[in-house]
Design a protein around this motif. Structure first.
Motif, PDB file in Angstrom:
ATOM      1  N   GLU B  81       0.800  -1.222   0.000  1.00  0.00           N
ATOM      2  CA  GLU B  81       0.000   0.000   0.000  1.00  0.00           C
ATOM      3  C   GLU B  81       0.841   1.283   0.000  1.00  0.00           C
ATOM      4  OE1 GLU B  81      -0.686  -2.593   1.846  1.00  0.00           O
ATOM      5  OE2 GLU B  81      -2.830  -3.020   1.788  1.00  0.00           O
ATOM      6  N   SER B 173      -5.067   3.733   0.964  1.00  0.00           N
ATOM      7  CA  SER B 173      -4.390   3.235  -0.224  1.00  0.00           C
ATOM      8  C   SER B 173      -5.011   1.903  -0.650  1.00  0.00           C
ATOM      9  CB  SER B 173      -2.898   3.095   0.073  1.00  0.00           C
ATOM     10  OG  SER B 173      -2.210   2.763  -1.093  1.00  0.00           O
ATOM     11  N   PHE B 174      -4.348   1.246  -1.575  1.00  0.00           N
ATOM     12  CA  PHE B 174      -4.841  -0.047  -2.058  1.00  0.00           C
ATOM     13  C   PHE B 174      -3.646  -0.964  -2.209  1.00  0.00           C
ATOM     14  CE2 PHE B 174      -3.775   2.640  -5.626  1.00  0.00           C
ATOM     15  CZ  PHE B 174      -3.055   1.812  -6.445  1.00  0.00           C
ATOM     16  N   ASN B 175      -3.909  -2.249  -2.303  1.00  0.00           N
ATOM     17  CA  ASN B 175      -2.804  -3.184  -2.482  1.00  0.00           C
ATOM     18  C   ASN B 175      -2.674  -3.541  -3.955  1.00  0.00           C
ATOM     19  OD1 ASN B 175      -0.955  -5.208  -2.487  1.00  0.00           O
ATOM     20  ND2 ASN B 175      -1.875  -6.359  -0.798  1.00  0.00           N
ATOM     21  N   ILE B 179      -4.933  -5.934  -7.062  1.00  0.00           N
ATOM     22  CA  ILE B 179      -5.757  -4.874  -7.647  1.00  0.00           C
ATOM     23  C   ILE B 179      -6.917  -5.435  -8.458  1.00  0.00           C
ATOM     24  CG2 ILE B 179      -4.162  -4.602  -9.597  1.00  0.00           C
ATOM     25  CD1 ILE B 179      -5.714  -1.551  -8.246  1.00  0.00           C
ATOM     26  N   GLU B 182      -9.886  -6.712  -6.399  1.00  0.00           N
ATOM     27  CA  GLU B 182     -10.543  -5.703  -5.579  1.00  0.00           C
ATOM     28  C   GLU B 182     -10.995  -4.488  -6.376  1.00  0.00           C
ATOM     29  OE1 GLU B 182      -8.241  -4.617  -2.217  1.00  0.00           O
ATOM     30  OE2 GLU B 182      -8.283  -6.633  -1.363  1.00  0.00           O
ATOM     31  N   LEU B 186     -12.717  -1.095  -4.874  1.00  0.00           N
ATOM     32  CA  LEU B 186     -11.901   0.124  -4.802  1.00  0.00           C
ATOM     33  C   LEU B 186     -12.577   1.281  -5.528  1.00  0.00           C
ATOM     34  CD1 LEU B 186      -8.386  -1.416  -5.436  1.00  0.00           C
ATOM     35  CD2 LEU B 186      -9.128  -0.297  -3.340  1.00  0.00           C
ATOM     36  N   ASN B 189     -15.538   2.642  -3.481  1.00  0.00           N
ATOM     37  CA  ASN B 189     -15.233   3.169  -2.153  1.00  0.00           C
ATOM     38  C   ASN B 189     -15.355   4.694  -2.136  1.00  0.00           C
ATOM     39  OD1 ASN B 189     -14.083   3.926   0.267  1.00  0.00           O
ATOM     40  ND2 ASN B 189     -12.581   2.243   0.206  1.00  0.00           N
ATOM     41  N   PRO B 193      -9.765   5.402  -2.610  1.00  0.00           N
ATOM     42  CA  PRO B 193      -8.374   5.004  -2.329  1.00  0.00           C
ATOM     43  C   PRO B 193      -7.478   4.999  -3.559  1.00  0.00           C
ATOM     44  CG  PRO B 193      -9.852   3.116  -2.221  1.00  0.00           C
ATOM     45  CD  PRO B 193     -10.712   4.310  -2.338  1.00  0.00           C
ATOM     46  N   LEU B 194      -8.079   4.992  -4.759  1.00  0.00           N
ATOM     47  CA  LEU B 194      -7.236   4.946  -5.965  1.00  0.00           C
ATOM     48  C   LEU B 194      -6.614   6.307  -6.281  1.00  0.00           C
ATOM     49  CD1 LEU B 194      -9.479   2.726  -8.245  1.00  0.00           C
ATOM     50  CD2 LEU B 194      -7.247   2.104  -7.327  1.00  0.00           C
TER      51      LEU B 194
END
Lengths: 425, 463
Positions: B81, B173-175, B179, B182, B186, B189, B193-194
């Motif tokens: 992240e 953030s995101f993993n 990606i 999710e 994402l 959301n 977070p992107l």
């Protein structure tokens, strides 16, 4: 001194040929991992071709009658360039193409020796006309599209394109028909009936030519050759008669035909729509154009490198669109050099024409030179979408037996006209 | 020469000129339009190239991988992240983002220098893509990310001398490793977070605009260091509006320096009104607000109001970083870096080097023309004042013994929720001057929330 330099220049194209085949070999090796022994079977053919070329040039040199020595090496270079590109696209076509080049060279040599016959033919304008019409009719009415090559006649295992030979006859016809034409200023005993007679001659010619274009376009969907026939007629008409009225008239009629086609024929509409906006990818020819653009772009200035491009993406790569393949692999440098060699060939044939005395012969020599160059221009314009997609070949370069042989025959006619006897009167 | 021959020459000339024009058109197609053609999505050459080549690795400044291919040729991101926004992702189905996207061709193995050079390009073309070395520091990124504790916010850390970005972190953030699975979540959301808040989030700057306002006021000579301002805790800005001090303080008589240290709204509101539309506009222009950063870092343009249409009250609000003024955390870090670097702004960059698989350096960051936005003396003056902020003013929470730290806190009011918490400034760590900006969305007081985050980062870098 010039004599030896000519062999040096021919040697350059042999070296190019050698390097090219080494690269094709490595490319094959790289992709397949192994090379079969039989894959080298083209080598003897290649050596024979090179030997024949040097032999012919040597004989031309020995004859010493002010023969133009530049035309043949130019054609030799172009033929080799085309051979490499064709072989690079389709390995199996190497030997057939070498055979066609050899046959073409033989045809060149034979034609070269028939200078008296060539001059005699110029006296029989109606025979030329009839021969032309019959070849054209055979092509249009009996020919069919085979493997993407248009208007082919198949007899047994032999295929040939009458249209390629019809072009030669057409230039003969024009030269003989207009060679004796007199301008009003040239006629001393000015009277109406004579003017009338010559004007009638022009009218017939234009009607004849438009009929041909009409047929070619409607029956054979061959826009490119129709255009070449039109332009070559206009050029020769301009040179001999300078009669603006007839030239403008035929241009207007030509565009009228195109407009009529566009609105009346659905095929013609899709054909021209693909030209106006190829990016819609609505038809086969627009896909061809877009892929050709991609190939040109991928080439850039220096090219992707020989054997590294992607001719497999280009439709009709080894005949009509071979220029796109060359432009991708050799880049702007390659494509511009190709154009320059063709300009050189054209200028040399103009030089031959300028040294002649007889009007019909001048028209014949220049007409054939211009025919070469027009084919180059129309083909290049077509692959870059300046003109709609055409079915024309780059002289000496695209794959095809009839085209290669007829190109060498035309070359033979020009070279034979450059012999010294032609201007000793 | 006969008539016919002259016309032959004319025709020849015409045809040759025609072919020359065609060569120009060819030049246009093969050189000018080449880039367009190669980017076209229907051009199969790209796909073939992508499938054949193994993507290169992205390293941080100490050769720790930020993105690499594992044995099964799947792209993995060891930093997860914390580096997700700036490094980005490369996914065959979703597409690419960040550095992975901007240097896609280089990572795949083609460098622009050799792209159109035929055989020379073939020599350099192997099945492996090139590696990138970035200016980012994984350690600092991770510290910054965890210091944000998952709260929405952003941290930017820049080497003030070179412009090299040491950390650029955005939270939430995101993993990038997962990606694809999710992606849907994402995108839906509400906290987005992107989005890279550091370069693309727009926030009112609040008080951290004050060092810059002080410089604009001083350089326009509408005040000097010795003028004494009177702060009664409230000022009337016309039309019945007033500007108040935070916490209902009153500062009494004070110099510009004290006004900055104590973050006096009355003083800066007054200065902005004195400056007027034109001087404010030229000031913001000088600080590069109208020219967002482009290239490997893509900054969203700051939202600068049309000063000429502002009334006096709005003008005063601009002076304390409110009203319709919206900026990115990156932009504020750049102002801090210019003050740290003797008034000269070094253009920020992330890419240090591109290295071919065999170790040859294909491209190296070239020092760009630097932009001077204030005199050396002014920069020294401002950094002295900002040092005082950390020593005795609102920025005490960022104090680290033994390190020279200059800073400015900000608590920016916004329409939605609690104030945004800001801290910007720089620290001298060893030889380096490290400029930073910290933002915590709706975090509250800058002194209490953002300044301690900066302290954590500085402590981490000091080691």
């Amino acid at each position: 001194m010039i004599d030896r330099n000519i062999f040096k220049i021919m040697l350059i194209s042999v070296i190019m040929l050698f390097c090219g085949f080494v690269l094709i070999f490595f490319n094959q090796y790289h992709n397949a991992g192994e090379i079969k022994v039989s894959d080298f079977s083209y080598v003897p053919w290649l050596l024979a071709e090179i030997f024949l070329a040097f032999l012919i040039e040597f004989i031309l040199l020995k004859i010493k009658r002010n023969i133009n020595l530049w035309l043949f090496p130019c054609a030799f270079f172009l033929a080799n360039f085309g051979l490499l590109s064709v072989g690079r696209i389709e390995y199996a076509l190497i030997i057939p193409q070498i055979r066609w080049i050899i046959l073409g060279m033989v045809a060149f040599f034979v034609t070269f020796h028939f200078e008296i016959l060539i001059k005699k033919i110029l006296n029989y304008k109606y025979i030329c006309g009839i021969l032309y019409v019959s070849l054209l009719s055979v092509a249009i009415f009996l020919g069919s599209d085979v493997n993407g090559i248009s208007n082919c006649i198949t007899i047994g295992s032999i295929r040939f394109q009458p249209l390629e030979f019809a072009k030669i006859i057409f230039v003969f016809f024009l030269a003989s028909y207009l060679g004796n034409y007199k301008n009003i200023s040239e006629i001393n005993d000015y009277n109406n009936s004579i003017i009338h007679q010559y004007d009638k001659q022009m009218f017939y010619l234009i009607a004849f030519m438009l009929a041909i274009i009409f047929l070619l376009f409607f029956k054979a969907n061959d826009f490119g050759n129709a255009l070449i026939f039109l332009i070559i007629t206009l050029i020769i008409m301009y040179i001999k008669t300078a009669n603006k009225f007839f030239i403008i008239l035929s241009v207007i009629l030509f565009f009228t035909i195109l407009f009529l086609c566009y609105y009346m024929l659905p095929e013609a509409k899709t054909f021209f729509d693909a030209w106006i906006n190829p990016w819609t990818l609505s038809s086969e020819s627009s896909k061809k154009i877009v892929q050709s653009f991609f190939a040109l772009g991928a080439g850039g200035v220096w090219g992707a490198g020989f054997t590294v491009g992607h001719p497999d993406f280009i439709l009709d790569a080894y005949n009509y669109f071979i220029f796109s393949v060359i432009a991708e692999e050799f880049g702007l440098i390659g494509s511009v050099s190709l154009i320059i060699i063709n300009v050189l060939l054209f200028c040399q044939s103009v030089c031959v024409a300028l040294k002649l005395k007889n009007n019909a012969e001048i028209l014949l020599a220049f007409g054939i030179g211009a025919l070469f160059f027009l084919q180059v221009i129309v083909t290049l314009f077509s692959v870059t979408n300046v003109l709609p997609v055409t079915k024309t070949f780059l002289p000496f370069i695209g794959y095809g037996g009839s085209a290669t042989i007829s190109d060498f025959i035309m070359l033979g006619i020009i070279v034979s006209l450059s012999r010294k006897e032609n201007f000793n009167d | 020469m006969t008539d016919i021959k002259q016309k032959i020459l004319k025709t020849t000339k015409f045809l040759i000129i025609l072919s020359l024009i065609f060569i120009i058109y060819l030049l246009y197609l093969q050189v000018v339009k080449a880039e367009d053609f190669s980017r076209n999505s229907i051009n199969l050459r790209n796909t073939i190239f992508k499938n054949n080549n193994i993507r290169g690795t992205i390293f941080d400044c100490e050769n720790r991988p930020l993105a690499k291919n594992n044995d099964e040729n799947i792209r993995i991101y060891p930093m997860g992240e914390s580096a997700a926004h700036i490094v980005g992702y490369a996914n065959p189905n979703i597409g690419n983002s960040g550095i992975e996207n901007y240097f896609n061709n280089e990572l795949l193995g083609s460098t622009e220098d050799f792209k159109n050079m035929g055989y020379i390009a073939q020599i350099f073309n192997c099945k492996k893509g090139n590696n990138l070395i970035l200016t980012l520091d994984s350690d600092v990124m991770q510290t910054a990310y965890y210091a944000l504790e998952g709260k929405p916010g952003a941290v930017v850390v820049i080497d003030a001398k070179t412009g090299g970005v040491i950390a650029m972190v955005s939270s939430p953030s995101f993993n990038p490793n997962v990606i694809q699975s999710e992606w849907q979540v994402l995108n839906e959301n509400p906290e987005s977070p992107l989005m890279n808040r550091a370069a693309n989030g727009l926030y009112p700057p609040g008080s951290i605009i004050k060092p810059m306002m002080a410089d604009i006021a001083l350089s326009n000579a509408i005040t000097d260091e010795h003028e004494i301002f009177e702060c009664g805790g409230e000022i009337d800005v016309g039309k019945g509006y007033t500007i108040k001090e935070a916490h209902n303080d009153t500062h009494g008589h004070l110099h510009l320096k004290e006004a900055l240290v104590k973050s006096c709204n009355i003083t800066f509101g007054t200065l902005a009104m004195r400056l007027g539309a034109e001087k404010l506009e030229s000031g913001f222009e000088r600080y590069g607000f109208y020219e967002p950063i482009r290239g490997e870092i893509f900054e969203t343009a700051s939202l600068i109001p049309n000063f000429k249409s502002l009334d006096k009250g709005d003008m005063a609000q601009i002076g304390i970083g409110q009203s319709s003024l919206l900026v990115t955390p990156l932009r504020m870090a750049l102002i801090a870096s210019a003050i740290a670097n003797d008034g000269v702004l070094a253009e920020p960059y992330v890419l240090e080097k591109i290295i071919s698989p065999s170790g040859y350096v294909l491209k190296e960051h070239k020092k760009k023309e630097l932009l001077r936005i204030m005199s050396k003396e002014r920069a020294e003056l401002l950094s002295d004042w900002m040092e005082e902020v950390v020593i005795s003013g609102t920025g005490k929470a960022a104090k680290v013994s033994g390190i020279k730290i200059a800073g400015k806190t900000g608590t920016a009011e916004n329409a939605k929720d609690k104030e945004h918490s800001w801290f910007m400034g720089f620290a001298e760590i060893g030889e380096r001057k490290v400029a930073f900006s910290v933002l915590v969305e709706n975090g509250g007081s800058g002194a209490d929330v953002a300044a301690p985050i900066a302290k954590k980062i500085i402590l981490n870098m000091e080691k």
